[in-house]
Design an enzyme around this catalytic site. Structure first.
Site, PDB file in Angstrom:
ATOM      1  N   LYS A 123       0.724  -1.213  -0.122  1.00 62.44           N
ATOM      2  CA  LYS A 123      -0.069   0.129   0.010  1.00 62.44           C
ATOM      3  C   LYS A 123       0.966   1.265  -0.100  1.00 62.44           C
ATOM      4  CE  LYS A 123      -3.948   2.374   0.667  1.00 62.44           C
ATOM      5  NZ  LYS A 123      -4.729   2.312  -0.543  1.00 62.44           N
ATOM      6  N   ILE A 157     -10.631   5.617  -1.657  1.00 61.84           N
ATOM      7  CA  ILE A 157     -10.033   5.280  -0.192  1.00 61.84           C
ATOM      8  C   ILE A 157      -9.266   6.436   0.313  1.00 61.84           C
ATOM      9  CG2 ILE A 157      -8.479   3.647   0.964  1.00 61.84           C
ATOM     10  CD1 ILE A 157     -11.024   2.663  -0.681  1.00 61.84           C
ATOM     11  N   LEU A 181      -5.491   8.292   0.663  1.00 59.01           N
ATOM     12  CA  LEU A 181      -4.287   7.323   0.939  1.00 59.01           C
ATOM     13  C   LEU A 181      -3.867   6.948   2.234  1.00 59.01           C
ATOM     14  CD1 LEU A 181      -2.285   8.907  -2.018  1.00 59.01           C
ATOM     15  CD2 LEU A 181      -2.835   6.442  -1.884  1.00 59.01           C
ATOM     16  N   CYS A 225      -2.454   9.288  -8.170  1.00 54.31           N
ATOM     17  CA  CYS A 225      -3.801   8.691  -7.439  1.00 54.31           C
ATOM     18  C   CYS A 225      -4.698   9.956  -7.974  1.00 54.31           C
ATOM     19  CB  CYS A 225      -3.570   9.001  -5.945  1.00 54.31           C
ATOM     20  SG  CYS A 225      -4.681   7.985  -5.169  1.00 54.31           S
ATOM     21  N   LYS A 241       4.829   5.006 -11.232  1.00 55.55           N
ATOM     22  CA  LYS A 241       3.459   4.427 -11.641  1.00 55.55           C
ATOM     23  C   LYS A 241       2.597   5.736 -12.266  1.00 55.55           C
ATOM     24  CE  LYS A 241      -0.567   1.921  -9.856  1.00 55.55           C
ATOM     25  NZ  LYS A 241      -0.920   1.033  -8.870  1.00 55.55           N
ATOM     26  N   ILE A 270      -1.492   1.005 -15.603  1.00 59.39           N
ATOM     27  CA  ILE A 270      -2.017   2.180 -15.440  1.00 59.39           C
ATOM     28  C   ILE A 270      -2.602   1.943 -14.111  1.00 59.39           C
ATOM     29  CG2 ILE A 270      -2.555   2.741 -17.700  1.00 59.39           C
ATOM     30  CD1 ILE A 270      -5.666   2.016 -17.020  1.00 59.39           C
ATOM     31  N   ASN A 271      -2.868   3.384 -13.396  1.00 57.27           N
ATOM     32  CA  ASN A 271      -3.524   3.377 -12.066  1.00 57.27           C
ATOM     33  C   ASN A 271      -4.913   3.438 -12.577  1.00 57.27           C
ATOM     34  OD1 ASN A 271      -4.396   4.126  -9.359  1.00 57.27           O
ATOM     35  ND2 ASN A 271      -2.274   5.015  -9.113  1.00 57.27           N
ATOM     36  N   GLY A 317      -3.854  -3.372 -15.196  1.00 50.87           N
ATOM     37  CA  GLY A 317      -5.263  -2.793 -15.366  1.00 50.87           C
ATOM     38  C   GLY A 317      -6.212  -3.920 -15.541  1.00 50.87           C
ATOM     39  N   THR A 342      -7.498  -5.294  -8.620  1.00 51.65           N
ATOM     40  CA  THR A 342      -8.939  -5.398  -8.165  1.00 51.65           C
ATOM     41  C   THR A 342      -9.424  -7.077  -7.891  1.00 51.65           C
ATOM     42  OG1 THR A 342      -9.835  -3.546  -8.973  1.00 51.65           O
ATOM     43  CG2 THR A 342     -11.478  -5.089  -8.724  1.00 51.65           C
TER      44      THR A 342
HETATM   45  C1  LIG Z   1      -9.308  -0.096  -3.548  1.00 47.64           C
HETATM   46  C2  LIG Z   1      -8.105   0.459  -4.164  1.00 47.64           C
HETATM   47  C3  LIG Z   1      -7.017   1.043  -3.665  1.00 47.64           C
HETATM   48  C4  LIG Z   1      -5.795   1.439  -4.247  1.00 47.64           C
HETATM   49  N1  LIG Z   1      -4.835   2.033  -3.817  1.00 47.64           N
HETATM   50  C5  LIG Z   1      -3.823   2.187  -4.388  1.00 47.64           C
HETATM   51  C6  LIG Z   1      -2.416   2.807  -3.777  1.00 47.64           C
HETATM   52  O1  LIG Z   1      -2.520   3.156  -2.289  1.00 47.64           O
HETATM   53  N2  LIG Z   1      -1.498   3.091  -4.485  1.00 47.64           N
HETATM   54  C7  LIG Z   1      -1.375   2.918  -5.996  1.00 47.64           C
HETATM   55  O2  LIG Z   1      -0.482   3.323  -6.467  1.00 47.64           O
HETATM   56  N3  LIG Z   1      -2.558   2.203  -6.557  1.00 47.64           N
HETATM   57  C8  LIG Z   1      -3.623   2.070  -5.866  1.00 47.64           C
HETATM   58  N4  LIG Z   1      -4.657   1.394  -6.378  1.00 47.64           N
HETATM   59  C9  LIG Z   1      -4.757   1.353  -7.690  1.00 47.64           C
HETATM   60  C10 LIG Z   1      -4.276  -0.255  -8.404  1.00 47.64           C
HETATM   61  O3  LIG Z   1      -2.865  -0.471  -7.762  1.00 47.64           O
HETATM   62  C11 LIG Z   1      -4.281  -0.457  -9.794  1.00 47.64           C
HETATM   63  O4  LIG Z   1      -3.377   0.344 -10.412  1.00 47.64           O
HETATM   64  C12 LIG Z   1      -5.818  -0.050 -10.519  1.00 47.64           C
HETATM   65  O5  LIG Z   1      -6.836  -0.957  -9.381  1.00 47.64           O
HETATM   66  C13 LIG Z   1      -5.936  -0.872 -11.798  1.00 47.64           C
HETATM   67  O6  LIG Z   1      -5.581  -2.323 -11.628  1.00 47.64           O
HETATM   68  P1  LIG Z   1      -6.671  -3.178 -11.611  1.00 47.64           P
HETATM   69  O7  LIG Z   1      -7.968  -2.870 -12.654  1.00 47.64           O
HETATM   70  O8  LIG Z   1      -6.197  -4.525 -11.724  1.00 47.64           O
HETATM   71  O9  LIG Z   1      -7.467  -3.021 -10.158  1.00 47.64           O
HETATM   72  C14 LIG Z   1      -5.741   1.142  -5.854  1.00 47.64           C
HETATM   73  C15 LIG Z   1      -6.966   0.400  -6.211  1.00 47.64           C
HETATM   74  C16 LIG Z   1      -8.083  -0.011  -5.716  1.00 47.64           C
HETATM   75  C17 LIG Z   1      -9.268  -0.816  -6.065  1.00 47.64           C
END
Ligand SMILES: Cc1cc2nc3c(=O)[nH]c(=O)nc-3n(C[C@H](O)[C@H](O)[C@H](O)COP(=O)(O)O)c2cc1C
Ligand SMILES: Cc1cc2nc3c(=O)[nH]c(=O)nc-3n(C[C@H](O)[C@H](O)[C@H](O)COP(=O)(O)OP(=O)(O)OC[C@H]3O[C@@H](n4cnc5c(N)ncnc54)[C@H](O)[C@@H]3O)c2cc1C
Ligand SMILES: Cc1cc2nc3c(=O)[nH]c(=O)nc-3n(C[C@H](O)[C@H](O)[C@H](O)COP(=O)(O)OP(=O)(O)OC[C@H]3O[C@@H](n4cnc5c(N)ncnc54)[C@H](O)[C@@H]3O)c2cc1C
Ligand SMILES: Cc1cc2nc3c(=O)[nH]c(=O)nc-3n(C[C@H](O)[C@H](O)[C@H](O)COP(=O)(O)O)c2cc1C
Ligand code: FES
Ligand code: FES
Lengths: 278, 310, 310, 278
Positions: free
Chosen positions: B50, B76, B78, B134, B169, B195-196, B247, B270
């Site tokens: 995290k 959320i 941070l 973020c 990132k 991607i984020n 992603g 996710t």
């Molecule tokens: C609930 C939640 C919290 C997240 N918190 C962070 C975080 O603290 N730092 C970060 O770089 N990405 C965070 N992300 C983004 C994920 O790391 C990821 O980049 C994004 O969800 C896309 O990937 P996915 O489609 O597989 O979830 C978060 C995603 C979710 C769903």
């Protein structure tokens, strides 16, 4: 940072593919689902599981995406491995999808999750106040306390058809009162009115509640006024169920948040900032 | 090649050696130990913890999450234990042999640099990922990763603060992802992760309010996968540093798509919520794909997308 | 208010009077008559015809479409009959009383202007929408709608070419959608439509090729709705010209969300393929929502999103 | 711009919600679905419909999103309104989702779509060559031509279990030959080999074909060599089915594209640029 609950040492959760043994109508708006889960760990009253159907149907689909938190209603006997029962109300897409699954199909289950309800003192008078989907969260607790404590259960819902599990509670042979908004079953009115009445007796009492936020909030207020300890099991939205998405935050009176899935779902009602709870 | 051991799944992510290309994404894997009941963390290439700030942070008020078509939204903010607490209590709890990447986030560049500095050189931390993206933290609305000049300063500062492997990132909420990747390469990043979550909004017509208390949130899950795949491919055309693809990944097949598009490794986000052991399953599945396609090393698939001959 | 007639559903979209806020989106409704078997086109606020070029255009080779999670990808390229043929044969075939908006697309600004000029002042055409955003036409890769300066020139040229209502359809593949909307307002556009399909990529791991022959494609459908809703809200904060909201709309509830976010009207795209009569159903459903919420005019809902009090 | 096919004046399509009357196994990998569609218009052999289950299940879901094109196998009698039969092979997410639907559930249907097969001259010798999912597209044609023409039907598949509708074709009392790659039913080998053999007789013949692209391409080559007219029904991916998404383009020898849903699905095989067809 957070008061510990529950005496029992809990088992670690598992993720398993469960066989749907039954998925029958329960009242007018709910379902009773029986799941065979080989080697499902033991669980304590108050714990829950994350269920999802979609990703496992033949047509692997991603919508609706998230699993849904459901109390583990009780363990049941089934040929070939441990089995659990889930009672759920059909409220939206996730539960509708669950409702579509037929015996022979599979669902994904992650659990047991969360903490147990705390143990009341043996002999202590206990009132369980539950409404709507919350009814399913307290049955196992009632079953466990019936012999050790003097127990009354108060159940509420909008109308008779929305009630679930009434026969199961009756079969426990405990004191059971029901209130419905339209009076279609039991007393007409709020289950919280039954609580107020029940608290008039001077006996020292412990209250457990689960249901709609409004109802639990009202319970908390009534108990606070009567200086009676109240334990509330919250039903926030959840994505993971085991403390990593931080999505299930419940605001605390003293500031900050607790995670319902990790620190709860049962909390001392006095700690919860009910106004800021969704 | 029917034997698992005959496929070389190892990759090098900008100086971070990984036993396989599958990482868990930051914010979706907690501090790692939460997943120990579900899988042996050593089955993963590793995980990104995290995101950490200088001080502990409390998150947004609820509702923080909602569902969207084939996706979820989150705001959320941070929430995290803070960098020092992470090093003192979280890191030691992680089982040996698990590759840990720490993620840094802050609201000002010098604070970013300070977080990086504190994480730098800590044993057990294999590398840093700075979260420039973020989508829901209101740092004046615009994200570090949305402005090339600001991003350049951030990466340069982070680069000065750590000698170890540095990943950046990226935010998907940009016109030219390739340009952002180039900026990172230019400022000395060892790799880029993308991607984020995509900035998004969901509304409840009953209350006429956003479903998230925060208003805007980040969209994640399968719905964004085709967008992520496009951006990874665009970034791969622009830079020579390794790319970590993220992603909507929910299967080995998805992960292979990202490798073909140019990613050296992937992160699963996710999907960890739905299937906590999925990272391990994906790693096994990627090896199986390699075997079926008589490919001895997974790295040989990186960037092997065949483009339309026009 | 239980009577349908008691809700005023009419809106004014930048000088285009609409009987209700529901339009069909360009490229998803053909030239209108294809839908006559399924619904009375007068149930719609109107429709935007397939984008037109100066000459007839042949599209991309197949596969041109694919499925993605809660979405579809397309790379049709701008196959169309050409502006003159549209005016000569397609337009007259459209039943009376149906509001038609023509859409212009070209590869150079002066050609854009010429298409607009030919469509300008044609009876039966209620207004123009210039498609500045087709995500898969390889005009040097970058889209007109991705560069504020280029977009400004385009809108200015189109504005000179037509006296009638002018809408500009924006690309979602940008960092600051609000800036793009401001550019359009500054150059005299009467409204902005957003969003077009999101640039995306899907890969077939069996062939190691993109699933679309064109390579990249445009992502549309429910998956992009939360992104579209966010962009519409951001644009609404930035401009005072009306906004036409587009992206993944598949129900009256979805359409209401776009109004609350600041859209004066909406366009339904991909959903027309699944349910050809959906536009009419959505229009009815929006009136029903208004009745249930004791709202006498749908326009009163525009921009009524209540934001978090922080 | 495109040669007109078919004599019949076709009915305009409708979009309807169909009741699933039956959805039973057909062979090892296919299903036979019976749908009651009140007021479904008349249709001609070669026409198809767009089917989708997801959006209509209780849990409204958006994945998989697109409807799937399916030939209208035949009209059947059913109590309460017109009914049609669809035979489909389970190949992926869309057909798996269709396969999950049970009698009593509903699916969305848009149709009839596309054009009819052209009429051969009465008495003319006709060979129908079909494989895989294409078998479902030619049954209604065979049923219509059995009396008016001297008809032979050649069916092919990988293995016996993949065949569908064989009994129905047998019941037509026509000349029927089968080939399977593994010889598990009928001749071992390609159905196109049966075609070559059948064309050795000098009679003037018209060929209709539907099935995998490779198979149809081979048919087209064999017919071209034998100077026999060949009509091929294509099975491209589709999003709309009625000519607006432009997604179903089939490349033409003379350049440009035809839309399979609007200009077909049946085409003169000589017009199709088979090399560029996906
Ligand atoms: C609930 C939640 C919290 C997240 N918190 C962070 C975080 O603290 N730092 C970060 O770089 N990405 C965070 N992300 C983004 C994920 O790391 C990821 O980049 C994004 O969800 C896309 O990937 P996915 O489609 O597989 O979830 C978060 C995603 C979710 C769903
Ligand atoms: C620990 C825990 C245990 C639970 N146990 C049970 C149980 O045993 N039986 C049971 O029927 N339900 C139980 N619930 C509630 C159950 O999780 C929700 O009803 C379910 O997630 C609704 O999903 P859905 O997709 O059907 O509804 P959605 O489509 O997600 O939502 C339908 C409507 O209900 C609202 N909603 C959905 N979930 C929640 C929620 N968790 N809190 C508040 N509003 C919500 C949505 O905002 C929406 O308006 C439990 C919840 C928790 C957190
Ligand atoms: C006019 C027409 C009539 C048809 N009639 C029938 C019928 O009567 N019975 C029947 O079983 N099928 C029929 N088909 C084919 C049927 O539409 C596809 O098999 C179906 O869409 C597959 O969907 P799916 O989601 O199960 O597979 P998907 O998950 O979409 O795909 C599974 C695999 O099959 C491939 N695929 C899917 N659809 C097609 C296609 N249309 N062309 C080529 N490859 C494809 C995919 O690329 C993937 O590799 C017809 C097609 C057309 C165009
Ligand atoms: C097959 C297809 C073709 C399209 N063609 C055009 C077009 O010619 N001009 C245009 O402005 N938009 C075109 N679009 C974009 C749509 O108008 C719409 O902006 C986009 O699909 C998002 O809306 P939706 O999610 O409701 O489909 C097309 C979309 C699809 C799916
Ligand atoms: S539900 Fe994920 S942290 Fe509680
Ligand atoms: S399927 Fe849409 S045009 Fe043919």
């Amino acid at each position: 940072m957070f008061p510990m609950w529950g005496g029992e040492s809990l088992h670690a959760p598992v993720r398993a593919i469960a066989d749907v043994l039954a998925n029958d109508a329960e009242g007018e708006s709910s379902r009773r689902m029986q799941l065979r889960v080989p080697d499902f760990p033991g669980f304590a009253p108050g714990q829950f599981a994350m269920l999802s159907a979609g990703p496992l149907m033949a047509a692997r689909r991603t919508d609706p995406l998230l699993p849904r938190p459901m109390a583990i209603y009780r363990a049941i006997d089934a040929p070939g491995g441990s089995a659990v029962e889930i009672l759920y109300k059909i409220t939206g897409r996730g539960t509708s999808l669950l409702a579509e699954t037929r015996p022979g199909q599979k669902v994904s289950i992650v659990g047991p999750l969360g903490r147990a309800f705390p143990h009341p003192e043996p002999g202590e008078r206990v009132l369980i106040v539950a409404g709507g989907t919350g009814i399913a969260s307290v049955f196992d607790l009632a079953a466990k306390l019936r012999s050790s404590n003097q127990l009354s259960v108060l159940l509420g819902s909008r109308t008779a058809g929305d009630l679930m599990a009434v026969e199961d509670f009756e079969s426990l042979g405990i004191r059971l009162q029901i209130a419905t908004d339209d009076g279609s079953r039991g007393a007409r009115g709020q289950v919280t009115d039954l609580l107020s009445a029940a608290l008039e007796s001077a006996e020292s009492t412990r209250v457990f509640t689960c249901g709609p936020t409004q109802m639990m909030h009202r319970c908390a207020q009534i108990c606070a006024a009567a200086d009676v300890p109240c334990i509330a099991a919250l039903e926030n939205h959840m994505a993971c169920g085991f403390g990593v998405c931080l999505g299930c935050a419940a605001p605390l009176v003293r500031g900050g948040y607790a995670l319902v899935c990790r620190d709860g779902p049962a909390f001392d009602a006095a700690l919860i900032d009910w106004e800021r709870l969704p | 090649m029917s034997d698992a051991t005959s496929v070389d799944t190892s990759v090098d992510l900008g100086g971070i050696p990984l036993r396989n290309p599958v990482l868990a994404a930051s914010g979706t894997f907690g501090y790692g130990t939460e997943f120990s009941p579900f899988l042996d963390l050593r089955r993963l290439g590793g995980f990104v913890a995290k995101s950490l700030t200088l001080e502990p942070r409390v998150g947004n008020p609820p509702p923080r999450i909602a569902e969207a078509p084939s996706a979820m939204l989150n705001a959320i903010s941070l929430e995290n234990v803070g960098v020092d607490e992470f090093i003192r209590t979280k890191l030691p709890a992680i089982p040996d042999g698990v590759t840990v990447i720490a993620s840094a986030f802050e609201t000002e560049i010098d604070r970013y640099a300070e977080v990086c500095a504190r994480l730098s050189g800590v044993p057990r931390i294999a590398g840093l990922e700075i979260n420039a993206s973020c989508p829901h933290v209101k740092s004046g609305g615009i994200e570090f990763g949305q402005d090339p000049a600001v991003l350049a300063q951030l990466v340069a500062a982070a680069r000065r603060a750590t000698i170890g492997p540095l990943l950046v990132k990226l935010s998907p909420n940009v016109t030219h992802i390739a340009e952002m990747a180039r900026v990172c390469e230019g400022e000395g990043a060892d790799g880029v992760s993308l991607i984020n979550a995509v900035q998004a909004l969901e509304i409840d017509t009953a209350t006429r309010r956003p479903v998230l208390a925060n208003g805007l949130g980040g969209l994640s899950g399968p719905a964004i996968r085709p967008i992520a795949l496009r951006m990874v491919w665009q970034a791969a055309q622009a830079v020579s540093i390794p790319i970590c693809g993220i992603g909507g990944i929910e299967s080995a097949d998805d992960a292979i798509k990202f490798l073909l598009a140019g990613a050296t490794a992937v992160q699963v986000g996710t999907a960890n919520y739905l299937r906590p052991a999925i990272g391990g399953e994906i790693a096994d599945g990627m090896a199986a794909y390699a075997r079926e396609h008589a490919c001895e090393r997974l790295v040989d698939l990186v960037g092997k997308l065949e483009l339309p001959s026009r």
